[in-house]
Structure formats: C-alpha cells, structure tokens
Design a protein around this motif. Structure first.
Motif, short mmCIF file in Angstrom:
data_model
loop_
_atom_site.label_atom_id
_atom_site.label_comp_id
_atom_site.label_asym_id
_atom_site.label_seq_id
_atom_site.Cartn_x
_atom_site.Cartn_y
_atom_site.Cartn_z
N VAL A 49 0.97 -1.25 0.05
CA VAL A 49 0.07 0.14 -0.02
C VAL A 49 1.02 1.20 0.02
O VAL A 49 2.00 1.19 0.55
CB VAL A 49 -0.93 -0.13 1.29
N TYR A 50 0.51 2.17 -0.83
CA TYR A 50 1.31 3.35 -0.89
C TYR A 50 0.42 4.67 -0.70
O TYR A 50 -0.88 4.64 -0.92
CB TYR A 50 1.89 3.44 -2.31
N LEU A 51 1.14 5.88 -0.53
CA LEU A 51 0.26 7.16 -0.67
C LEU A 51 0.53 7.63 -2.07
O LEU A 51 1.41 7.50 -2.82
CB LEU A 51 1.22 8.00 0.54
N LEU A 52 -0.73 8.10 -2.64
CA LEU A 52 -0.70 8.55 -3.88
C LEU A 52 -0.95 10.03 -4.16
O LEU A 52 -1.63 10.51 -3.27
CB LEU A 52 -1.69 7.81 -4.86
N ASP A 64 5.49 15.78 -4.22
CA ASP A 64 6.02 15.61 -3.00
C ASP A 64 6.25 14.10 -2.79
O ASP A 64 5.51 13.46 -3.22
CB ASP A 64 4.92 16.26 -2.07
N PHE A 65 6.93 13.85 -1.66
CA PHE A 65 7.27 12.45 -1.48
C PHE A 65 7.41 12.27 0.19
O PHE A 65 8.18 13.01 0.66
CB PHE A 65 8.68 11.88 -1.98
N TYR A 66 6.87 11.17 0.68
CA TYR A 66 6.54 11.23 2.05
C TYR A 66 7.10 9.61 2.26
O TYR A 66 7.05 8.81 1.84
CB TYR A 66 5.15 11.35 2.67
N GLN A 67 7.88 9.89 3.54
CA GLN A 67 8.40 8.49 4.04
C GLN A 67 7.78 7.62 4.82
O GLN A 67 7.88 6.50 5.00
CB GLN A 67 9.75 8.94 5.03
N GLY A 68 6.50 8.11 5.16
CA GLY A 68 5.43 7.21 5.87
C GLY A 68 4.14 8.03 6.38
O GLY A 68 4.29 9.27 6.04
N VAL A 69 3.14 7.41 6.78
CA VAL A 69 2.07 7.90 6.90
C VAL A 69 2.09 9.05 8.19
O VAL A 69 1.11 9.89 8.36
CB VAL A 69 0.80 7.15 7.22
N ASP A 70 3.27 8.94 9.01
CA ASP A 70 3.21 9.92 10.34
C ASP A 70 3.81 11.13 9.80
O ASP A 70 3.51 12.25 10.49
CB ASP A 70 4.50 9.50 11.19
N GLU A 71 4.13 11.38 8.49
CA GLU A 71 4.21 12.87 7.97
C GLU A 71 3.17 13.26 7.24
O GLU A 71 3.24 14.61 6.77
CB GLU A 71 5.37 12.50 6.84
N VAL A 72 2.15 12.66 7.26
CA VAL A 72 0.74 13.30 6.54
C VAL A 72 -0.33 13.48 7.67
O VAL A 72 -1.27 13.45 6.80
CB VAL A 72 0.52 12.57 5.36
N LYS A 73 -0.05 13.40 8.78
CA LYS A 73 -1.21 13.61 9.51
C LYS A 73 -2.07 15.03 9.55
O LYS A 73 -3.37 14.87 9.71
CB LYS A 73 -0.87 13.70 11.36
N ASP A 74 -1.63 15.89 8.95
CA ASP A 74 -2.24 17.13 8.65
C ASP A 74 -2.97 17.35 7.38
O ASP A 74 -3.64 18.31 6.87
CB ASP A 74 -1.44 18.37 8.92
N ILE A 94 2.85 7.85 -7.49
CA ILE A 94 3.32 6.95 -6.18
C ILE A 94 4.21 8.05 -5.38
O ILE A 94 5.08 8.68 -5.85
CB ILE A 94 3.99 5.84 -6.10
N ALA A 95 3.91 8.52 -3.96
CA ALA A 95 4.35 9.50 -3.29
C ALA A 95 5.11 8.86 -2.16
O ALA A 95 5.17 9.74 -0.79
CB ALA A 95 3.37 10.65 -2.94
N SER A 96 5.36 7.70 -1.87
CA SER A 96 5.92 7.19 -0.61
C SER A 96 6.44 5.65 -0.89
O SER A 96 6.07 5.33 -1.85
CB SER A 96 4.81 6.92 0.46
N PRO A 97 7.30 5.29 -0.16
CA PRO A 97 7.51 3.94 -0.20
C PRO A 97 6.42 2.96 0.19
O PRO A 97 5.37 3.71 0.60
CB PRO A 97 8.79 3.58 0.78
N SER A 98 6.30 1.68 0.31
CA SER A 98 5.18 0.92 0.95
C SER A 98 5.25 1.34 2.27
O SER A 98 6.02 1.17 3.17
CB SER A 98 5.67 -0.52 0.60
#
Length: 222
Positions: free
Chosen positions: A102-105, A110-120, A181-185
């Motif tokens: 599962v990825y962030l699209l 922008d590229f994020y390392q995980g879901v902790d970076e996108v809480k806002d 795709i905007a993140s690793p898995s």
C-alpha cells in the motif's frame, strides 16, 4: 411396519445428502469489486482447475463479499489479509496468494517516508479495505465506496493523498495519468484465500494447487 420403513428411508436420504454436500467439488467464490479488471479471477481459475474443482465467481462490494463468505452464502473468498483467521466459519488456505503493498498516491511531486508525515493532510481511501485502518485516527480521513471516487477526489483537489494498493494505482493510472506514487510501501501484507468450513475437504487439494501455482510463477519470473 410401513411407518418404521419410511423413517429408516428418511434417515438414509438425509445421510446421503449430508455426504454429498460434504464431498461436493464445486465452489462459488465471493469476489470483492476491488479485484475487477485484475488477474486474480484468471489465477484462481487455474488453481481450482488444477485441483479438479469447479469454480464460479460472484462480484460484490468488498465488505459484503467477506460477510457472504462468513455466512456461508458463498463457499470461498478471494484473497484477504490473515485477520480473517478470527472468523470461525472461514478456513485459510495456508499458502500466500499475493503480497499486497500500500502506498500514498499524489498528483504532485511531494514524497513522504510514511503516514506519520501526513497527519495534517486530507486523505482518502476505499471503504471495506482493512489497510485503511492504519490512518483511522486521522481527522481528515475520508472513506469512499470505489477507487474511481478516490481517484476523482485526489485529482480534483478534494484530497491531498490517496492511500491505495499498487494494483489500484495501476488501474487508476490509465484514466488519471497525473496520479503518482508518493511514498515507499507504508503497509505490506500477505493475502490468503479462504473457504467456508462446509468446504473443509477442499483445503488440502487447494493448498497443493496454490503451492504448484506459486512455483510456476517463480519459474516464469526467473
């Protein structure tokens, strides 16, 4: 005498029907609509044919497919994460059928390392997919009924990011080429096929068939 004979006949008929039901080599598989247009139905046909089992596929909304299999309305369930082991009426075919990533699209760079970076951020995901729970505490999470709705929310700016599987990304990319795709898995799970307990006699042949299918895929990929 006649009454006694009829009772014995009824018992024998009930026993015969029970044996027949427990040895029936035909299966109706409940398929979540998320699998429409993918290769899973084709792969399961190969696996079931190798096990000498007749198979039919019925597509339903994702969560309804689970309930239809749990209740015994259908005999088996597509591929799901192993949390369904908790369901007493389902038996897992204990050979992984697929690895789900599962990825962030996004539609920007922008590229994020995980879901902790996108809480806002405003996130969208599809209803009935258990992986959506990894962001369930986020205030700006929206659940929609289909991948098409999620893609539309993302591409029209109503959502910043879409939490989705790689297969969902590939499907959406054809119609919405700006999606990236905007993140690793951010979530990785093995998926398993499940059968209803009434088809427990098919577990062993299906496990052997899944193993053979996985071996053939490995050879093809070498």
């Amino acid at each position: 005498m006649k009454t006694w004979f009829l009772r014995i006949l009824c018992i024998l008929l009930l026993f015969a029907n029970s044996v027949s039901a427990n040895t029936d080599n035909s299966v109706k598989v409940a398929m979540g609509e998320v699998y429409k247009g993918l290769t899973l139905e084709r792969d399961l046909k190969i696996i079931y044919k190798a096990a000498d089992i007749d198979v039919e596929f019925i597509y339903l909304p994702n969560e309804r497919a689970i309930q239809a299999a749990v209740s015994g309305q259908y005999d088996a369930l597509d591929l799901r994460v192993d949390t369904l082991d908790e369901e007493e009426t389902l038996i897992r075919i204990d050979v992984p059928g697929f690895v789900m990533n599962v990825y962030l699209l996004s539609i920007n760079d922008d590229f994020y390392q995980g879901v902790d970076e996108v809480k806002d951020k405003t996130l969208v995901s599809t209803l009935g997919n258990r992986y959506s729970d990894i962001v369930k505490v986020y205030k700006k999470r929206h659940l929609v009924k289909s991948e098409k709705q999620a893609a539309l929310m993302l591409t029209t700016g109503r959502a910043d990011l879409w939490l989705a599987t790689y297969s969902a990304y590939l499907k959406a990319k054809k119609e919405f080429p700006t999606i990236k795709i905007a993140s690793p898995s951010v979530y990785r799970k093995y998926l398993y096929h499940y059968v209803h307990v009434s088809k427990s006699h098919l577990v062993e042949p299906l496990e052997e068939s899944f193993k053979a299918f996985n071996r053939s895929k490995s050879v093809d990929e070498d």
